[in-house]
Design an enzyme around this catalytic site. Sequence first.
Site, PDB file in Angstrom:
ATOM      1  N   HIS A  95      61.122 -52.636  57.565  1.00  0.00           N
ATOM      2  CA  HIS A  95      61.874 -52.375  58.542  1.00  0.00           C
ATOM      3  C   HIS A  95      61.758 -53.461  59.855  1.00  0.00           C
ATOM      4  CE1 HIS A  95      63.315 -48.733  57.025  1.00  0.00           C
ATOM      5  NE2 HIS A  95      63.500 -48.394  57.956  1.00  0.00           N
TER       6      HIS A  95
ATOM      7  N   LYS B 133      68.451 -41.808  68.762  1.00  0.00           N
ATOM      8  CA  LYS B 133      69.279 -42.342  68.918  1.00  0.00           C
ATOM      9  C   LYS B 133      70.538 -41.479  69.531  1.00  0.00           C
ATOM     10  CE  LYS B 133      71.447 -45.630  66.376  1.00  0.00           C
ATOM     11  NZ  LYS B 133      72.781 -45.323  66.561  1.00  0.00           N
TER      12      LYS B 133
END
Length: 937
Positions: free
Chosen positions: A159, A592
């Site tokens: 990532h 999120k």
Amino acid sequence: MDSTARTSPTDTLDHPLREDIRLLGRLLGDTLREQEGDLVFELVESVRRAAVRFAREGNADDRAALSEMLDDLPEKTMLSVVRAFTYFLQLANIAEDAHQLRQTREQELSERPAEQGGLEHVLRMMQTQPRFAENTAHAAEALQELFNTAHISPVLTAHPTEVQRQSTQRALQAIGKLLEQRDRVQQTPTEMRESDEQLVQHLLTLWHTRMVRPERLHVTDEIKNGIRYFEQTFLTELPRVYTQTEDVLNQLFPDAEWHLPSFFRIGSWIGGDRDGNPNVNASVLRETLRLQSTAAFTFYLQEVHLLGQELPLSEDLLPVSDQLMALSDVSPDQQPQRIDEPYRRALIGIYARLSATARSFDLSPVARASAATVEPYANVAAFSADLTTIRDSLTSNHVGRLAAGRLRRLIRAVDVFGFHLAPVDLRQNADVHERVVAELLRRAGVHAQYTSLSEDERIALLHGELTGTRPLYASYLQYSDETRGELEIVFAAAELRARFGADALPHYIISKCDGVSDLLEVALLLKEAALMRGGEAPSLSMQIIPLFETIQDLRQAAATMRAAFTLPLYRALVTSLGNEHEVMLGYSDSNKDGGFLTSGWELYKAELALMHVFQEHGVRMRLFHGRGGSVGRGGGPSYQAVLAQPAGVVRGQIRVTEQGEVITSKYSTPAVGRRNLERLLAATMEATFSDAENADQPTAAFHPVMDRLSALAFDAYRQLVYETPGFTQYFHESTPLSEIATLNIGSRPSSRATSGRIEDLRAIPWVFSWAQCRVLLPGWYGFGSAVNAWLDETPSGMDTLQRMARTWPFFRMLLSNMDMVLGKSDMAVASRYAELVSDVGLRKQIFGTIEAEWRRTRDALLAITGQTYLLADNPTLERSFANRVPYMDPLNHLQIALLRRHRAQAQSPDGREPENRVERGIHLTINGISAGLRNSG
């Protein structure tokens, strides 16, 4: 450049740290003056002094002075200023890491009790528990049972949150090593001067090393970066963790003989994670295993060679076992000078066979030439057996101590890392599987419209296909590129498992899993590669792991697994894997989706619900935590995170992702890496044997409170992020989101689609962008509104919240993480980023909302914890960050100025491309601010 460390007459523990930072700051300043001249040096010093004054006093004149000095700098000078402040922050990180090691050594050398959170501390704490205190044998049995079934694994991912280049990291690590040497060994004046000169040389190298990458990383670059941590840390330090653990156990429980199974391994997603990354394919997967295996063989060959040097033992002086003599007799080495040295000859033979094995895999490890023609090892067990023969011969002839060092660690390394180095997880999105299965069924004439079926109809159809034995794929048919690519992955997985062993590719993870059909679709794909077998006794070769990511998916996770276990076919597949099943929980996307508080609470509830479902069906559960570096992506101190798990969930089973800058911070040096591995082991053991959840009182009574707080926080968060008109524009314009997308820190695109919607943006750039502008919104937003609204409903509720903070590890960790995030945020700096928003009305409305919520959240946090200011309960972090602020503020100021220039150039009517130097300057500020925050992605 001098540090701004605040001193206290009683603050002796941090004195060496301050001295290191002062030394590095002075040497950096000398390098700056020498390389860039007096004018740039004086400018940097003037900026630093003004920033220090502003940080201490908040004087508007100092802020104005900063603006006057920085706003209109020539771009070349601006880059030098940015680099100077960035390097200071990076050097401060190195000094803090060295100080952490210093404190650990001092604790070990003193007679103080075992370190809180250390392995010995946990074992001694276990001995004092009522159920074990009077029966040491019972404690030993419980520990042995834990280790026999345990599975602990940090999993490296690619990532993109690490902005430092390897070249920069190497120079910084060399500086850290020099600091450690100065601390450990009393140096003469000459040695001290030589050390100073070496530090200056590394700083000079840093100053003239490009700080950011000129082009985007390829997947193979990420693979090599990941392997570097095995070479630097894991191959040597994880075996040391095992030997240390066995030694401590033998000391505390001398009546038992401790030989631990290899339950602690390092996993990887790099090269196997295809979710949203079209650059990962079957050829990349093959290259991943080739590179990993090459690193493993290189290490083993080096260690075997060194063992040969360490064991020149003569059979004239020391008897040897018959097995060892047989191993020596078949060695290709029959040199007269070694004819009486059976151990050395045996090791030369092992080296030759190991080298032949590498060649049989078409590998090219770094090895000494061997002209001998010998049989390669059939598998890693045969290699391990030869090493064990050497160990047993030494032990049986009363020189077991010679087997207790390098040989003992090598035998452990071979058992842990095999010929594959690290188990690679495969991962793909459930939507991709759906399309691929639909095409396979359509092309095989089974069903023309699979995607139109209901969930129950899909399950029935897939169940029928899985119980049969016929394949769906036919080589003579034409398939889409997507379907062909996914099939090539599972075919490659079967091939690589046959070659390197089943442990090389043990898991297949399904992103965005929301139903049983998602599990069965993967089983069907595995069946095409003979990794799942149907018929009367269905079996599965790879663990299928659902990843529940959104708030809704987390709420349905237990129901999904219950439905899967109720299905006889799927239950039979679980049985074939030893009645063990893994579930992955996504921290980033749930945050999120629903905000910090709701994400944390839904994850907690999902774990409890899953635990009950698994217990009902007699299946051992292992949770895989998809955590990032920042609190907004599930980050924070790992030890506390493990202890905050619901009681009964861990049970010696845990996997956790390690990403980006966190990998560098935790594992870039052997000593720091070993410490972090030990702490993960200790945390898992403590969480297994202690009931911290209910130590003071049962915590279930707090759950309705959290339900209500979560609902209120969810509403506040969703109202801002998804329901406020213009929020997407505000976010894009007030943060360096677009510029982060051009930062070459990963091979994966930053968005799942090009829509620009928040829903399609990946969690990493979402969190990373808010960190750069010092809002860090994903780590706190909604908590203040939730607390205030709940207190309006429950006027006497503050006592309850304070009791929750004192007695409930989950809530205490939540508050601690939020305290850290709020302590690193700065609404004054954030307000200047808000000025980048072109719509003045929108800017005032949304920033006003964010700032008001920040104040509500801060006030609520302080009221619940009883702190008088942020980070009051974490003085080490508070001092560290306070000392960084004067170096971060100028970087934020310069980033804003560069963003203005860059965006103005992009919108210029003459159509000219923005200047590369301006974009590079923005990337450098991103690098520096990330270094200052440490966990920003």
